[in-house]
Design a protein around this motif. Structure first.
Motif, PDB file in Angstrom:
ATOM      1  N   SER A   1      -5.959 -14.556  -6.093  1.00 23.78           N
ATOM      2  CA  SER A   1      -7.195 -13.740  -5.208  1.00 23.78           C
ATOM      3  C   SER A   1      -6.654 -12.599  -4.562  1.00 23.78           C
ATOM      4  CB  SER A   1      -7.602 -14.957  -4.306  1.00 23.78           C
ATOM      5  OG  SER A   1      -8.013 -16.019  -4.944  1.00 23.78           O
ATOM      6  N   PHE A   2      -7.509 -11.593  -4.080  1.00 22.68           N
ATOM      7  CA  PHE A   2      -7.152 -10.482  -3.558  1.00 22.68           C
ATOM      8  C   PHE A   2      -8.193 -10.297  -2.326  1.00 22.68           C
ATOM      9  CE2 PHE A   2      -5.897  -9.914  -7.964  1.00 22.68           C
ATOM     10  CZ  PHE A   2      -4.432  -9.313  -7.529  1.00 22.68           C
ATOM     11  N   GLN A   3      -7.414 -10.145  -1.061  1.00 21.32           N
ATOM     12  CA  GLN A   3      -8.195  -9.662  -0.270  1.00 21.32           C
ATOM     13  C   GLN A   3      -8.928  -8.379  -0.091  1.00 21.32           C
ATOM     14  OE1 GLN A   3      -9.133 -11.353   3.055  1.00 21.32           O
ATOM     15  NE2 GLN A   3      -8.018 -13.161   2.146  1.00 21.32           N
ATOM     16  N   LYS A   4     -10.031  -7.971   0.405  1.00 18.96           N
ATOM     17  CA  LYS A   4     -10.555  -6.721   0.158  1.00 18.96           C
ATOM     18  C   LYS A   4      -9.566  -5.740   0.858  1.00 18.96           C
ATOM     19  CE  LYS A   4     -15.013  -4.345   1.663  1.00 18.96           C
ATOM     20  NZ  LYS A   4     -16.272  -4.550   2.486  1.00 18.96           N
ATOM     21  N   PRO A   5      -9.151  -4.725   0.005  1.00 18.93           N
ATOM     22  CA  PRO A   5      -8.149  -3.664   0.204  1.00 18.93           C
ATOM     23  C   PRO A   5      -8.295  -2.661   1.044  1.00 18.93           C
ATOM     24  CG  PRO A   5      -8.899  -3.255  -2.021  1.00 18.93           C
ATOM     25  CD  PRO A   5      -9.778  -4.480  -1.449  1.00 18.93           C
ATOM     26  N   ASP A   6      -7.513  -2.185   2.015  1.00 19.41           N
ATOM     27  CA  ASP A   6      -7.796  -0.982   2.841  1.00 19.41           C
ATOM     28  C   ASP A   6      -7.114   0.190   1.749  1.00 19.41           C
ATOM     29  OD1 ASP A   6      -5.160  -1.381   2.716  1.00 19.41           O
ATOM     30  OD2 ASP A   6      -5.044  -1.774   5.060  1.00 19.41           O
ATOM     31  N   ALA A   7      -6.957   1.397   2.619  1.00 17.59           N
ATOM     32  CA  ALA A   7      -6.677   2.661   1.775  1.00 17.59           C
ATOM     33  C   ALA A   7      -5.238   2.678   1.872  1.00 17.59           C
ATOM     34  CB  ALA A   7      -7.021   3.838   2.785  1.00 17.59           C
ATOM     35  N   SER A   8      -4.190   2.110   2.444  1.00 22.82           N
ATOM     36  CA  SER A   8      -3.012   2.207   2.152  1.00 22.82           C
ATOM     37  C   SER A   8      -2.715   0.934   1.198  1.00 22.82           C
ATOM     38  CB  SER A   8      -2.195   1.381   3.411  1.00 22.82           C
ATOM     39  OG  SER A   8      -0.706   0.928   3.293  1.00 22.82           O
ATOM     40  N   SER A   9      -3.412  -0.193   1.040  1.00 25.48           N
ATOM     41  CA  SER A   9      -3.291  -1.148  -0.129  1.00 25.48           C
ATOM     42  C   SER A   9      -3.495  -0.246  -1.468  1.00 25.48           C
ATOM     43  CB  SER A   9      -3.925  -2.300   0.136  1.00 25.48           C
ATOM     44  OG  SER A   9      -3.597  -2.934   1.312  1.00 25.48           O
ATOM     45  N   VAL A  10      -4.382   0.339  -1.426  1.00 32.28           N
ATOM     46  CA  VAL A  10      -4.928   0.999  -2.622  1.00 32.28           C
ATOM     47  C   VAL A  10      -3.922   2.027  -3.328  1.00 32.28           C
ATOM     48  CG1 VAL A  10      -6.696   2.438  -3.847  1.00 32.28           C
ATOM     49  CG2 VAL A  10      -7.480   0.465  -2.432  1.00 32.28           C
ATOM     50  N   PHE A  11      -3.660   3.032  -2.179  1.00 33.11           N
ATOM     51  CA  PHE A  11      -2.952   4.202  -2.646  1.00 33.11           C
ATOM     52  C   PHE A  11      -1.390   3.678  -2.685  1.00 33.11           C
ATOM     53  CE2 PHE A  11      -5.989   6.928  -0.127  1.00 33.11           C
ATOM     54  CZ  PHE A  11      -6.756   7.220  -1.303  1.00 33.11           C
ATOM     55  N   GLY A  12      -0.913   2.679  -2.035  1.00 35.82           N
ATOM     56  CA  GLY A  12       0.508   2.031  -2.263  1.00 35.82           C
ATOM     57  C   GLY A  12       0.382   1.139  -3.416  1.00 35.82           C
ATOM     58  N   CYS A  13      -0.544   0.568  -3.868  1.00 31.83           N
ATOM     59  CA  CYS A  13      -0.346  -0.174  -4.943  1.00 31.83           C
ATOM     60  C   CYS A  13       0.570  -1.723  -4.374  1.00 31.83           C
ATOM     61  CB  CYS A  13      -0.018   0.035  -6.285  1.00 31.83           C
ATOM     62  SG  CYS A  13      -1.315   1.103  -6.972  1.00 31.83           S
ATOM     63  N   HIS A  14      -0.085  -1.966  -3.202  1.00 33.21           N
ATOM     64  CA  HIS A  14       1.002  -2.882  -2.251  1.00 33.21           C
ATOM     65  C   HIS A  14       0.017  -3.626  -1.304  1.00 33.21           C
ATOM     66  CE1 HIS A  14       2.409   0.197   1.050  1.00 33.21           C
ATOM     67  NE2 HIS A  14       1.084   0.251   0.848  1.00 33.21           N
ATOM     68  N   ARG A  15       0.778  -4.364  -0.479  1.00 29.51           N
ATOM     69  CA  ARG A  15       0.065  -5.158   0.528  1.00 29.51           C
ATOM     70  C   ARG A  15      -0.892  -6.084  -0.095  1.00 29.51           C
ATOM     71  NH1 ARG A  15      -1.116  -1.199   5.503  1.00 29.51           N
ATOM     72  NH2 ARG A  15      -2.315  -2.835   6.201  1.00 29.51           N
ATOM     73  N   ARG A  16      -2.196  -5.815   0.105  1.00 27.34           N
ATOM     74  CA  ARG A  16      -3.353  -6.520  -0.395  1.00 27.34           C
ATOM     75  C   ARG A  16      -3.599  -6.620  -1.897  1.00 27.34           C
ATOM     76  NH1 ARG A  16      -8.185  -6.192   4.225  1.00 27.34           N
ATOM     77  NH2 ARG A  16      -6.781  -7.131   6.060  1.00 27.34           N
ATOM     78  N   LEU A  17      -2.785  -5.461  -2.480  1.00 28.72           N
ATOM     79  CA  LEU A  17      -2.653  -5.213  -4.046  1.00 28.72           C
ATOM     80  C   LEU A  17      -1.562  -5.258  -4.331  1.00 28.72           C
ATOM     81  CD1 LEU A  17      -5.374  -2.515  -4.953  1.00 28.72           C
ATOM     82  CD2 LEU A  17      -5.437  -4.861  -5.194  1.00 28.72           C
ATOM     83  N   ASP A  18      -0.661  -6.354  -3.833  1.00 27.77           N
ATOM     84  CA  ASP A  18       0.896  -6.248  -4.126  1.00 27.77           C
ATOM     85  C   ASP A  18       0.860  -6.585  -5.776  1.00 27.77           C
ATOM     86  OD1 ASP A  18       1.598  -9.474  -3.975  1.00 27.77           O
ATOM     87  OD2 ASP A  18      -0.202  -9.034  -3.210  1.00 27.77           O
TER      88      ASP A  18
END
Length: 401
Positions: A294-311
């Protein structure tokens, strides 16, 4: 912040995947057929930049036979880094004199997972902490390399051959291209900009509303040094934190009522996962209907870094799904195609809310391929050359035009 070697780069993981500067280079297990790859191969560096400054070259990385970090001299001889300190201590001078304008020089590349740095006019500043090498981090105004014009390429050389890429994952800066000569004499190249492409990328950012011009860094004498990646733009405040929120919101709304199908492995078309949004969470199920990640709704950092909520861990489920999602957000294809990843580039970057940095770079590449974000290799759109029996590698410092 300064970052130590290994934050993104030069990590060898157990499934023989090399993570270099945010770029995932897949390598085959060593085989008897490729066991003849020599301990070093030549790298020809050609200076077609048109600039008159002294060029300095660095070959830094992890020695694959031992796992030690260090640097290689012009002959390809490995030198381990000495112990670092806290605060960081100066690293040994690992610079190699580069070619003058219009000239070429050849150095040797050892079996490394590493980077080839090059700088114009000034040597780069490297320091050592107790955890390893501190790399340049020019998103930090206090970084000692902030006002130096430089760039780097990434490579892995092992018993299975050479993987060599150009990268803009962290920044778009001094233009260069890479290549390899094969055993039959043929060559392959990547990373070359179109004629006028360097200027065109910078002009595209300057002309893009919404803060994209703020990615460009200049020196006090007016020299353009680089354009930071959108991740660093968000981290430094050059780009607003809400820059991609509208697109993320539309994606979340769409897949509340419909299904996003991800087929992460081109060679395994029967392996699919199905995503649906419930509240702020996108759940992915397998063919049996079981929730696998499951993925939490990503913020800009998660998207642009492909990390955090999009690890994207190095596994066979979450990581491949996350890579695909991340690429879809960068390329703004998640609304137009519910079956990801896209196989072709025709529909990339068409939404008004997109990664305009990646859009501009890909548009100006001679072959359309680049590593403009960490998982730009999804669908094979990356600027990478590979050969299992390389005879020579090439790094060309290209014109600033």
């Amino acid at each position: 912040m300064l970052r130590t070697l290994g934050h993104r780069a030069l990590t060898v993981v157990s499934t023989t995947l090399m993570l270099l500067g945010g770029s995932l280079l897949a390598t085959a297990p060593p085989s008897a057929a490729h066991a003849a790859v020599p301990d070093t191969i030549p790298l020809q560096i050609t200076n077609n930049s048109g600039r008159g400054e002294q060029v300095y070259v660095y070959n830094l990385g992890t020695q694959l036979s031992t796992g030690r970090q260090g640097w290689a001299d012009a002959n390809g001889t490995f030198h381990p880094w000495p112990a670092g300190g806290n605060p960081p201590a100066p690293a040994p001078d690992a610079s190699i004199p580069g070619p003058a304008a219009g000239q070429s020089t050849t150095i040797r590349m050892p079996k490394f997972s590493g980077r080839i740095y090059f700088s114009y006019g000034r040597k780069l500043v490297f320091r050592l902490t107790t955890g390893g090498l501190v790399q340049p981090a020019v998103q930090n105004p206090a970084d000692p390399n902030r006002d130096i014009l430089f760039n780097w390429s990434e490579y892995t050389l092992n018993d299975s051959g050479l993987w060599l890429n150009s990268t803009q994952v962290d920044m778009f800066s001094a233009p260069y291209s890479v290549g390899v000569q094969r055993a039959d004499g043929s060559t392959a190249g990547a990373g070359r900009l179109r004629s006028g492409g360097y200027t065109a990328v910078l002009d595209a950012l300057r002309g893009q509303p919404g803060g994209w011009a703020g990615l460009i860094q200049t020196r006090s004498d007016g020299t353009v040094l680089r354009a930071l990646s959108p991740l660093y733009g968000v981290e430094t405040g050059a780009l607003p934190a809400s820059v991609i929120d509208d697109y993320v919101n539309r994606v979340w709304q769409k897949y509340t009522a419909s299904t996003l199908t991800v087929t992460p492995f081109a060679h395994q078309p029967d392996v699919t996962y199905h995503g649906r949004v419930l509240g702020d969470v996108m759940n992915f199920t397998d063919s049996a209907g079981a929730v696998v990640t499951s993925f939490q709704k990503p913020d800009a950092s998660s998207v642009f870094g492909c990390h955090r909520r999009l690890d994207a861990p190095n596994d066979q489920v979450r990581g491949p799904i996350s890579r695909t999602l991340c690429a879809g957000f960068h390329r703004s294809t998640l609304l137009t195609n519910p079956h990801q990843p896209d196989s072709g580039a025709a529909g990339f970057y068409q939404d008004a809310v997109t990664n305009h940095y990646a859009r501009a770079i890909h548009a100006q590449m001679a072959d359309g391929k680049a590593y403009a974000f960490a998982f730009d290799d999804v669908g094979n759109h990356e600027s990478l050359v590979h050969d299992g029996d390389p005879r020579q590698a090439r790094l060309t410092l290209d014109p600033f035009s």
